[in-house]
Design an enzyme around this catalytic site. Structure first.
Site, PDB file in Angstrom:
ATOM      1  N   HIS A   1       6.167  21.913  -2.446  1.00 29.96           N
ATOM      2  CA  HIS A   1       5.832  22.396  -1.057  1.00 29.96           C
ATOM      3  C   HIS A   1       6.480  22.005   0.184  1.00 29.96           C
ATOM      4  O   HIS A   1       6.788  22.341   1.181  1.00 29.96           O
ATOM      5  CB  HIS A   1       4.241  22.473  -0.996  1.00 29.96           C
ATOM      6  CG  HIS A   1       3.815  23.327  -2.064  1.00 29.96           C
ATOM      7  ND1 HIS A   1       2.214  23.352  -1.669  1.00 29.96           N
ATOM      8  CD2 HIS A   1       4.057  24.005  -3.236  1.00 29.96           C
ATOM      9  CE1 HIS A   1       2.090  24.501  -2.657  1.00 29.96           C
ATOM     10  NE2 HIS A   1       2.990  24.574  -3.686  1.00 29.96           N
TER      11      HIS A   1
ATOM     12  N   THR B   1       0.719  -1.369  -0.196  1.00 31.90           N
ATOM     13  CA  THR B   1      -0.268   0.289   0.035  1.00 31.90           C
ATOM     14  C   THR B   1       0.758   1.231  -0.085  1.00 31.90           C
ATOM     15  O   THR B   1       0.330   2.323  -0.246  1.00 31.90           O
ATOM     16  CB  THR B   1      -0.876   0.026   1.289  1.00 31.90           C
ATOM     17  OG1 THR B   1       0.007   0.084   2.446  1.00 31.90           O
ATOM     18  CG2 THR B   1      -1.816  -1.077   1.254  1.00 31.90           C
TER      19      THR B   1
END
Ligand code: RB5
Length: 148
Positions: A98, A67
């Site tokens: 960012h 995952t």
């Protein structure tokens, strides 16, 4: 740029696809394992990659599990690591611009190979914008050193 890469058994095939991609692009990397699809524990692979990035030996890391979640949780325990779990191209770009993410986590059971490779390329090419984002990165670092 030097890349540290690892997976668990759940991310082994995508690790091979990414190392093929890095080789084709002439990007230096070290494969921190595993060497087969035998079942392993993802923190045993996230830890060495995260430490190698945090201590400056490698510029960035890539971690793949089923995952991406276990790898990202484990890597983010290491001070200095900003590991981003990414499954779309937009956040691959923006987490570099960012967050200055220094490790990319991916889930082999979540997205297809074509998207995964585009995410890797996007994340490797994107640059941190600095400016107003730097003070936010500094505040993350403060959280590491004083229990919040
Ligand atoms: C292994 O089965 C799986 O739990 C692991 O690859 C990962 O998805 C954990 O977050």
């Amino acid at each position: 740029m030097k890349i540290a890469i690892a997976s668990d058994h759940g991310g082994f095939e995508y690790k091979a696809k990414i190392t093929e991609f890095l080789t084709a692009k002439g990007i230096e990397f070290k494969d921190f394992g595993p060497a087969s699809t035998e079942s392993v524990d993802y923190p045993d692979y996230a830890g060495p990659v995260a430490r190698a990035v945090a201590n400056g030996e490698y510029d960035r890391g890539i971690l793949i599990c089923g995952t991406g979640i276990g790898m990202s949780i484990a890597a983010n325990k290491v001070p200095g690591i900003r590991c981003a779990l990414v499954h779309d191209v937009f956040t691959a770009q923006v987490t570099r611009e960012h967050n200055n993410s220094n490790i990319l986590a991916l889930g082999q059971r979540v997205i297809g190979e074509g998207l995964m490779l585009l995410i890797v390329k996007t994340w490797l090419d994107a640059e941190f914008e600095g400016g107003r984002h730097q003070k936010r990165i500094d505040k993350i670092a403060q959280l590491e050193s004083c229990n919040g």
